[in-house]
Design a protein around this motif. Structure first.
Motif, mmCIF file in Angstrom:
data_model
loop_
_atom_site.group_PDB
_atom_site.id
_atom_site.type_symbol
_atom_site.label_atom_id
_atom_site.label_comp_id
_atom_site.label_asym_id
_atom_site.label_seq_id
_atom_site.Cartn_x
_atom_site.Cartn_y
_atom_site.Cartn_z
ATOM 1 N N MET A 32 35.447 55.870 34.171
ATOM 2 C CA MET A 32 34.917 57.062 34.925
ATOM 3 C C MET A 32 34.800 58.170 34.098
ATOM 4 S SD MET A 32 36.504 56.529 38.873
ATOM 5 C CE MET A 32 38.160 56.381 38.211
ATOM 6 N N GLY A 33 33.998 58.962 34.613
ATOM 7 C CA GLY A 33 34.018 60.170 33.931
ATOM 8 C C GLY A 33 34.229 61.337 35.131
ATOM 9 N N LEU A 34 34.033 62.740 34.720
ATOM 10 C CA LEU A 34 34.165 63.764 35.450
ATOM 11 C C LEU A 34 32.894 64.276 36.193
ATOM 12 C CD1 LEU A 34 37.095 65.660 34.011
ATOM 13 C CD2 LEU A 34 37.269 64.185 35.802
ATOM 14 N N LEU A 35 32.995 64.645 37.355
ATOM 15 C CA LEU A 35 31.566 64.975 38.014
ATOM 16 C C LEU A 35 31.351 66.484 37.966
ATOM 17 C CD1 LEU A 35 29.321 63.858 39.792
ATOM 18 C CD2 LEU A 35 30.630 64.520 41.879
ATOM 19 N N GLY A 36 30.237 66.945 37.528
ATOM 20 C CA GLY A 36 30.124 68.479 37.660
ATOM 21 C C GLY A 36 28.398 68.783 37.038
ATOM 22 N N HIS A 37 28.199 69.930 36.968
ATOM 23 C CA HIS A 37 26.782 70.317 36.737
ATOM 24 C C HIS A 37 26.571 70.141 35.178
ATOM 25 C CE1 HIS A 37 22.926 72.303 37.395
ATOM 26 N NE2 HIS A 37 23.362 73.230 36.451
ATOM 27 N N SER A 38 27.625 70.665 34.396
ATOM 28 C CA SER A 38 27.859 70.351 32.894
ATOM 29 C C SER A 38 28.402 69.025 32.716
ATOM 30 C CB SER A 38 28.540 71.481 32.203
ATOM 31 O OG SER A 38 29.867 71.395 32.765
ATOM 32 N N ASP A 39 28.673 68.711 31.594
ATOM 33 C CA ASP A 39 29.487 67.424 31.271
ATOM 34 C C ASP A 39 30.987 67.539 32.083
ATOM 35 O OD1 ASP A 39 31.059 69.397 29.768
ATOM 36 O OD2 ASP A 39 30.734 68.436 27.745
ATOM 37 N N ALA A 40 31.352 68.626 32.842
ATOM 38 C CA ALA A 40 32.654 68.428 33.361
ATOM 39 C C ALA A 40 33.952 68.513 32.729
ATOM 40 C CB ALA A 40 32.504 67.408 34.615
ATOM 41 N N ASP A 41 33.929 69.275 31.488
ATOM 42 C CA ASP A 41 35.079 69.092 30.519
ATOM 43 C C ASP A 41 35.917 70.268 31.235
ATOM 44 O OD1 ASP A 41 36.714 69.520 28.503
ATOM 45 O OD2 ASP A 41 35.212 69.008 27.097
ATOM 46 N N ALA A 42 37.049 69.700 31.950
ATOM 47 C CA ALA A 42 37.811 70.735 32.782
ATOM 48 C C ALA A 42 38.617 71.452 31.500
ATOM 49 C CB ALA A 42 38.619 69.966 33.659
ATOM 50 N N ALA A 43 39.044 71.045 30.632
ATOM 51 C CA ALA A 43 39.982 71.410 29.673
ATOM 52 C C ALA A 43 39.056 72.668 28.991
ATOM 53 C CB ALA A 43 40.469 70.462 28.564
ATOM 54 N N LEU A 44 37.724 72.312 28.503
ATOM 55 C CA LEU A 44 37.161 73.709 27.923
ATOM 56 C C LEU A 44 36.849 74.726 29.248
ATOM 57 C CD1 LEU A 44 34.481 71.894 25.591
ATOM 58 C CD2 LEU A 44 37.023 72.636 25.201
ATOM 59 N N HIS A 45 36.589 74.362 30.342
ATOM 60 C CA HIS A 45 36.370 75.138 31.320
ATOM 61 C C HIS A 45 37.571 76.185 31.469
ATOM 62 C CE1 HIS A 45 32.770 72.601 33.124
ATOM 63 N NE2 HIS A 45 32.597 72.956 32.227
ATOM 64 N N SER A 46 38.577 75.512 31.512
ATOM 65 C CA SER A 46 39.674 76.404 31.889
ATOM 66 C C SER A 46 39.975 77.435 30.636
ATOM 67 C CB SER A 46 41.264 75.435 31.860
ATOM 68 O OG SER A 46 41.522 74.884 30.677
ATOM 69 N N LEU A 47 39.512 76.697 29.291
ATOM 70 C CA LEU A 47 39.845 77.710 28.191
ATOM 71 C C LEU A 47 38.789 78.916 28.067
ATOM 72 C CD1 LEU A 47 40.822 78.368 25.239
ATOM 73 C CD2 LEU A 47 39.346 76.690 24.421
ATOM 74 N N CYS A 48 37.526 78.399 28.758
ATOM 75 C CA CYS A 48 36.458 79.583 28.888
ATOM 76 C C CYS A 48 36.861 80.757 29.649
ATOM 77 C CB CYS A 48 35.230 78.991 29.378
ATOM 78 S SG CYS A 48 34.330 78.113 28.212
#
Ligand code: MG
Length: 163
Positions: A32-48
């Motif tokens: 499975m992958g992660l759901l989101g508007h972008s690629d849903a990369d939670a790690a990079l989103h937390s870093l941003c």
């Protein structure tokens, strides 16, 4: 010594069928992958969010609204590069970043070095400035039940005297 600031970011995305899994800018084989508007990369989103927070520049939702079709399916590495550019333009450079990804599965340890490399390249830093760690929750909570993945990040930014 120049000014220093710290920042903190946190993000969660839920698993969904039929999506690729991206974490820390790396595509990871999984069912499975992660759901989101972008690629849903939670790690990079937390870093941003940690970077934007350190510079008191709002958050990722303010910079890249999920109602904007131009960000649909976008690689979060591109979002991270934009955030790094914003901070650089405001006179900040990265001291270090420390990211923790919380996932019951898949096992992420084999991919953390590639994540460090991808992140360092995106923010024009040395790999020694970037830490990526992964943990499970011993099957507790939403991550432990395999419903999604959470990530948090802390960063230190420093005044860039070269500007
Ligand atoms: Mg997110």
């Amino acid at each position: 010594m120049g000014k220093m600031r710290i920042g903190y970011g946190y993000d969660v995305h839920k698993f969904a069928e039929g999506r690729d899994l991206y974490l820390g800018g790396v595509k990871i084989p999984h069912t499975m992958g992660l759901l989101g508007h972008s690629d849903a990369d939670a790690a990079l989103h937390s870093l941003c969010d940690a970077l934007l927070g350190a510079a008191a520049m709002g958050d990722i939702g303010k910079s890249f609204p999920d109602t904007d079709p131009k960000y649909k399916g976008i690689s979060s590495i591109i979002l991270l590069k934009c955030v790094a550019d914003k901070l650089k333009a405001a006179g900040w450079r990265l001291g270090n970043a420390d990211i923790t990804i919380v996932a019951q599965s898949p096992k992420l340890a084999p991919y953390t070095e590639d994540m460090r490399k991808a992140i360092a390249e995106a923010v024009c830093a040395d790999i020694s400035q970037i830490s990526v760690k992964a943990t499970t929750t011993e099957h507790l909570g939403f991550e432990g039940r395999g419903e999604g993945i959470g990530a948090s990040a802390v960063v230190l930014i420093e005044e860039d005297n070269k500007i």
